[in-house]
Each structure stands twice: as C-alpha cells, then as structure tokens.
Design a protein around this motif. Structure first.
Motif, PDB file in Angstrom:
ATOM      1  N   HIS A  43      -5.867   3.069  -8.498  1.00 58.94           N
ATOM      2  CA  HIS A  43      -4.650   2.433  -9.013  1.00 58.94           C
ATOM      3  C   HIS A  43      -4.947   1.674 -10.303  1.00 58.94           C
ATOM      4  O   HIS A  43      -4.175   1.727 -11.267  1.00 58.94           O
ATOM      5  CB  HIS A  43      -4.060   1.480  -7.972  1.00 58.94           C
ATOM      6  N   ASP A 239       1.011   0.252   7.933  1.00 63.46           N
ATOM      7  CA  ASP A 239       1.028   1.265   6.881  1.00 63.46           C
ATOM      8  C   ASP A 239      -0.268   1.106   6.107  1.00 63.46           C
ATOM      9  O   ASP A 239      -0.411   0.210   5.283  1.00 63.46           O
ATOM     10  CB  ASP A 239       2.236   1.108   5.957  1.00 63.46           C
ATOM     11  N   LEU A 241      -1.564   3.504   4.190  1.00 63.02           N
ATOM     12  CA  LEU A 241      -1.589   4.374   3.013  1.00 63.02           C
ATOM     13  C   LEU A 241      -0.922   3.727   1.808  1.00 63.02           C
ATOM     14  O   LEU A 241      -1.496   3.650   0.724  1.00 63.02           O
ATOM     15  CB  LEU A 241      -0.907   5.713   3.337  1.00 63.02           C
ATOM     16  N   HIS A 243       2.931   4.245   0.955  1.00 60.72           N
ATOM     17  CA  HIS A 243       3.844   5.281   0.462  1.00 60.72           C
ATOM     18  C   HIS A 243       5.213   4.987   1.060  1.00 60.72           C
ATOM     19  O   HIS A 243       5.306   4.491   2.193  1.00 60.72           O
ATOM     20  CB  HIS A 243       3.354   6.669   0.888  1.00 60.72           C
ATOM     21  N   THR A 246       5.484   6.420   4.674  1.00 59.44           N
ATOM     22  CA  THR A 246       4.684   5.771   5.719  1.00 59.44           C
ATOM     23  C   THR A 246       5.166   4.343   5.973  1.00 59.44           C
ATOM     24  O   THR A 246       5.148   3.872   7.108  1.00 59.44           O
ATOM     25  CB  THR A 246       3.193   5.773   5.349  1.00 59.44           C
ATOM     26  N   CYS A 247       5.608   3.664   4.938  1.00 57.14           N
ATOM     27  CA  CYS A 247       6.157   2.315   5.109  1.00 57.14           C
ATOM     28  C   CYS A 247       7.408   2.365   5.979  1.00 57.14           C
ATOM     29  O   CYS A 247       7.557   1.575   6.924  1.00 57.14           O
ATOM     30  CB  CYS A 247       6.458   1.702   3.741  1.00 57.14           C
ATOM     31  N   MET A 266       1.626  -0.750  -2.631  1.00 52.69           N
ATOM     32  CA  MET A 266       2.873  -0.108  -3.058  1.00 52.69           C
ATOM     33  C   MET A 266       3.067  -0.440  -4.531  1.00 52.69           C
ATOM     34  O   MET A 266       3.644  -1.476  -4.872  1.00 52.69           O
ATOM     35  CB  MET A 266       4.049  -0.608  -2.216  1.00 52.69           C
ATOM     36  N   HIS A 270       6.226   3.632  -6.386  1.00 54.63           N
ATOM     37  CA  HIS A 270       6.378   3.356  -4.950  1.00 54.63           C
ATOM     38  C   HIS A 270       6.606   1.874  -4.652  1.00 54.63           C
ATOM     39  O   HIS A 270       6.581   1.463  -3.499  1.00 54.63           O
ATOM     40  CB  HIS A 270       5.143   3.836  -4.190  1.00 54.63           C
ATOM     41  N   PRO A 273      10.102   0.446  -1.750  1.00 54.94           N
ATOM     42  CA  PRO A 273      10.423   1.432  -0.713  1.00 54.94           C
ATOM     43  C   PRO A 273      11.691   1.080   0.059  1.00 54.94           C
ATOM     44  O   PRO A 273      12.104  -0.085   0.114  1.00 54.94           O
ATOM     45  CB  PRO A 273       9.208   1.366   0.216  1.00 54.94           C
ATOM     46  N   ASP A 333      -6.869   9.799  -5.409  1.00 59.28           N
ATOM     47  CA  ASP A 333      -5.492   9.983  -4.937  1.00 59.28           C
ATOM     48  C   ASP A 333      -5.342  11.233  -4.092  1.00 59.28           C
ATOM     49  O   ASP A 333      -4.354  11.384  -3.367  1.00 59.28           O
ATOM     50  CB  ASP A 333      -4.523  10.037  -6.121  1.00 59.28           C
TER      51      ASP A 333
END
Length: 346
Positions: A43, A239, A241, A243, A246-247, A266, A270, A273, A333
């Motif tokens: 990131h 969550d 991950l 995303h 998934t959130c 996030m 993203h 969410p 990623d």
C-alpha cells in the motif's frame, strides 16, 4: 548501508547504498536481523499512505540488535536484541500516558513516517517507550513476523474483540493477518472459521487451528454459510483482508450483539465500504478497528509463544534476500501461496 529504495510510487524499487542512520537523543539504531514483507508495504509503495515522503525506504516488521543508542535512552543498550511495534508512541501525550501508544497522534512508524527496515540498519525513535526485549529462545525471523500482522491480530482477537473460549469467530481472508488471527483465537479456546477463495490457504488455515472452512468463491452467500455452521452467526468476526466485500460479509455474518473488528487496511478506492447499518442498529452489533499493539502488551504474546500455545514461525513461508524482496513487494497484492516472506539476507 544497503537498502531497498524508491523515488516514485509504483516505480520498481532499487537496491542502493545509502548513508547509515544515526540515533536521535531518545532513539536507537538497530542492525536488522530479519524483516517481514507485509501488504501494508505494498500500500505504501502504491502511494496509498499520506505519511510517506519520497524518496523512501520501506519496511516495518523487524527484529535485530541495538548498535547505537542516544544519550536519553535508559532501558536499552548496545547489544540488546529487540523488536518494535510498527506503530510506536511518543511517550508524552495523553494516549501514551493511558497505555494506548497504538493510537498516539504523534506516532512513529518505521517504513511510513520514517525510513524503514528493508535495510541493514534502521533508526527507531522513542526507544524506551516502544522497544521490546527479545528472549534468546526467539530467533530474528520469528520475532520479525510478530511486528505487524501477528501483534495486530493478537490485539484484535484478544483485546478489541474480547474473544472468549467456546465462541465462534469468523476470519475473512487467510493471508498473514488471517492465519495469525486463527492461530490466536484457537489458542484462546474459540472456534475459528476460515474464509478465503483459495483451497490451499483454507487447508493451511485448518493446520493453524480453524475448525471449519468456507471457500467464498464456492458459496452463494458467505454470511449465510457462516450462520449455518454456527447456528445463528459468529460471536466475533475479523476482516483480515481489507476489501469492501470481506468487510460487508464480516459484519453481515454476526449473530445478535456480535463484534466485528476491522484489521485489513481500507485504503484508496476501498476506503468507504458499504456497511449493513440497519443490522448494526437492530442487532446491537459492535464495530471496532485494530491498529497495531502496544509494546507493553508483547509480554502476554511472548509468554504464549514460550508456552507453545502459539507458533508464529509456522506462518513463515519463505526466507529471502533483500534483492529477492523487490519483486516480492511489487506482487504482494496478488496474495499467492501460503505463509509470509521474511528478509533474512542483506
């Protein structure tokens, strides 16, 4: 020193020879013995973190030996083996005084606010507040693997979610954070459900303690699949991950008065969410964030490691060189394979 270095976001990092760091009065310089690769580093390389100022040296999961210390450092000396939380507090503000260095407004983050540990040496500020002494029984690679995802998962599962024996915990995403959460939850006596789109990762999650597994690509409704296994929904959901899907599923699969903890970052597109807010209100759900872990909490995690209740070393997939870390960072990623990569050769 030899270090990974980039001058532009998304540009291929280079291995450069850079000036050795020197410690601030309250800081130390650590000779890096091992440092882990994390999705957070990706990131940062992508430009998603506003704290990063170019040019930059990434890396925030580390362990090594103190080779220089500032005049104001009291608790640590040259030769000490140490690790450090990736979020470090200033030691002077109200959050630090309350023991919550992980949300210090003046926080120091190697690899983000300052140059990091993808290098032979790294400077760490506020050493007395943030460094953690390492027992000789823990090698550098294992200690480095604790620094971000394992410690973050420990706080998320044990402290933020208050996970209790016998509870059901759903873990969305079986990368390093998710596998850590499953291992910790199992050690605390909870029943972990692993959720991912990779059968290979789900099989490894079972080895880490998951009692059930769901391939999200093979079911019509992940939340419904969790409710069926748990007979009503998870008490806790993570969550791991970061995303929107998934959130959303992590909140949606909770039983009444369940607890969701957001661990996966996030960022970028993203960052906002969708949340099933009607369910949050009607079922009195609790939603928490989890952002690192304080240095003073490491003792509990290290005691569990010494007792054999957790085995973070099991999550190490590859030990690689600094040069090999360049393509590995750029591909984080993709999240392929099981286990995490740790740089052990410089």
């Amino acid at each position: 020193m030899k270090a990974m270095y980039y001058e532009a976001f998304e540009a291929t990092p280079e291995i450069r020879t850079l000036p050795d760091p020197t410690p601030n009065e309250d800081g130390v310089v650590i000779a890096v013995g091992a440092t882990g690769l994390c999705r957070s580093d990706w990131h940062g390389w992508m430009g998603h973190d506003p704290d990063i100022k170019l040019p930059h040296v990434p890396g925030h999961e580390l362990a090594g030996k103190v080779v220089a210390a500032g005049r104001g450092v009291v608790r640590f000396k040259v030769g000490d083996r140490v690790t450090v939380p990736f979020v470090s507090g200033c030691g002077h503000c109200s959050e630090c005084h309350s023991g919550n260095q992980q949300v210090c407004p003046n926080q120091f983050q190697p690899g983000f606010t300052h140059w990091g540990s993808f290098a032979e040496y790294v400077a760490i500020d506020y050493a007395d507040t943030n460094l953690v002494h390492l027992p000789e029984t823990i090698d550098d690679a294992t200690a480095a693997s604790l620094g971000c995802r394992f410690a973050t998962s420990f706080r998320a599962v044990a402290d933020q979610a208050r996970t209790r024996p016998g509870e059901w915990i759903a873990v969305h995403g079986c990368g390093g954070v998710g596998l850590s959460a499953i291992m910790i939850a199992s050690a605390l006596g909870a029943n972990a459900i692993a959720i991912d789109i990779s059968d290979e990762k789900l099989a490894f999650a079972r080895e880490c303690g998951a009692v059930a597994a769901i391939n999200a690509a093979g079911v019509a409704d992940v939340a419904e699949a969790v409710r069926e296994i748990t007979k009503g929904g998870a008490h806790v959901s993570i969550d791991a991950l970061g995303h929107p899907a998934t959130c959303f599923n992590s909140i949606k699969n909770l039983r009444r008065r369940g607890r969701h903890v957001q661990v996966g970052l996030m960022l970028g597109e993203h960052a906002a969410p969708q949340i099933p807010m009607a369910q949050v209100i009607g079922h009195e759900l609790e939603i928490y964030g989890s952002h690192g872990m304080q240095a003073w909490r490491y003792d509990a995690m290290l005691d569990m490691l010494a007792a054999g209740k957790i085995a973070p070393q099991k999550l190490i997939g590859r030990k690689i060189s600094l040069e090999e870390a360049v393509p590995a960072l750029m591909a984080l990623d993709k999240a392929e394979g099981t286990g995490i990569s740790v740089i052990t050769r410089f």
